[in-house]
Motif scaffolding. Structure first.
Motif: not given
Length: 362
Positions: A172-182, A59-73
């Protein structure tokens, strides 16, 4: 001479008799050819069903991208991780943004100091000017202008500092809603950004699987029979023998330009058997609110010019153009302004029958 005349008259008489017999034979033959059974036209409410493929989605899902050029810490989740709204999923690192933020903070403090100095200077001059003749009007105007200029610089420094604060929050990539990482498409140390190879796939995909939505594209011919709240049944290919029931929650109200179909959606509450991405077969019950003329399928003939039925009017054939609607179980809905209830229509229409032909109705 008289004998010749008599012979000629006899020949003419014989030809006339023979012609009459042929005409009678042809009339009998035509009547036999156009003999047909008829039925009285009636309106009915015809019910039918169609089966349409569909797909289940969260019902609700989102693909999350990086807004700025960076490295995964740091990477705090993986596929299958259950997350809550606001939970930190990925921490990114961009040293240049941190440096710019520190520089902006320093400029802000400098602008604050300059403004406080010019503000205090103006206030002292203002207090002194209360004694007549001590401070000139020109000095007061210059002090006020300096204070306003320094205030404008302070506001600009605040805006710059806030801008870099916002950019740092993008790390800081945060979850926009409660769910599961697929889905997870990055590892620690990977380069990500708004452009280039790092943006081809989302960092993670989060879905709320407690509620699903079933999307169905209904062809134009059937869209008018579906209404919000209608009950539908559907099966899932991977769960044979199980039938699920739900109701139409919403309709798009317009046709898709490519498929010429209307999108409808069905909401499905949490069901552990169902998962996003499953393929389903939806059974839609088609029923009109108003009765329409229903005829046997054999009563309608179709040419390149259109579709027709044959009506018997005072024993003669009359072709009537009709618009075909649904058909099921050998019956078909038709519409025409030239048709009326209790009209006599031929049960089996034939291309050999033309307008005005005499009919032998049985």
């Amino acid at each position: 001479m008289k004998n010749n005349v008599s012979k000629l008259a006899l020949v003419v008489l014989l030809l006339a008799v023979f012609s009459c017999k042929e005409e009678k034979k042809e009339a009998v033959k035509t009547a036999s050819k156009n003999s047909a059974t008829t039925f009285n036209l009636k309106k009915e409410v015809m019910e039918s069903t169609i089966v349409i493929p569909a797909e289940l989605n969260a019902f609700t899902y989102v693909d999350m991208y990086a807004k700025v050029s960076s490295y995964v810490k740091t990477l705090k989740v993986d596929i299958g991780s259950k997350v809550k709204k606001g939970q930190l999923l990925i921490s990114l690192e961009a040293p240049e943004i941190t440096s710019k933020l520190l520089a902006a903070e320093a400029q802000l403090h400098a602008a604050e100091a300059v403004y406080m100095a010019s503000k205090n200077t103006y206030n002292r001059l203002l207090e002194t000017s209360k004694t007549e003749g001590t401070i000139s009007k020109n000095q007061m105007e210059l002090a006020l202008a300096t204070k306003n200029t320094d205030n404008a610089k302070l506001q600009a420094a605040k805006a710059t500092y806030k801008e870099y604060q916002v950019m740092q929050s993008y790390l800081q990539i945060k979850a926009p809603f409660t769910g599961i990482v697929t889905a997870r498409n990055v590892n620690i140390g990977a380069y990500v950004g708004p452009s280039g190879k790092g943006s081809e796939l989302p960092l993670v995909t989060v879905q709320d699987v407690k509620k699903l939505r079933l999307g169905v594209s209904v062809p134009e011919n059937y869209a008018g029979y579906i209404h919000t709240g209608d009950e539908i049944n559907f099966r899932v290919n991977s769960i044979p023998g199980k039938t699920f029931t739900a109701n139409v929650a919403r309709m798009s109200g317009a046709l898709d330009n490519k498929l010429r179909s209307e999108r409808i959606e069905i909401d499905i509450e949490n069901n552990p058997l169902l998962k996003p991405g499953m393929v389903a077969e939806v059974t839609l019950n088609l029923q009109t609110k108003e009765p329409l003329y229903v005829v046997p399928k054999s009563a309608v003939m179709t040419y390149s010019e259109g579709s027709f039925v044959i009506k018997s009017v005072k024993g003669k054939a009359q072709k009537v153009a009709v618009t075909k609607r649904r058909e099921t179980n050998g019956k078909m809905e038709v519409f025409s302004n030239e048709l009326h209830e209790n009209d006599q229509l031929l049960t089996v229409a034939s291309e050999e029958i033309r307008n005005g032909d005499a009919l032998s109705v049985m």
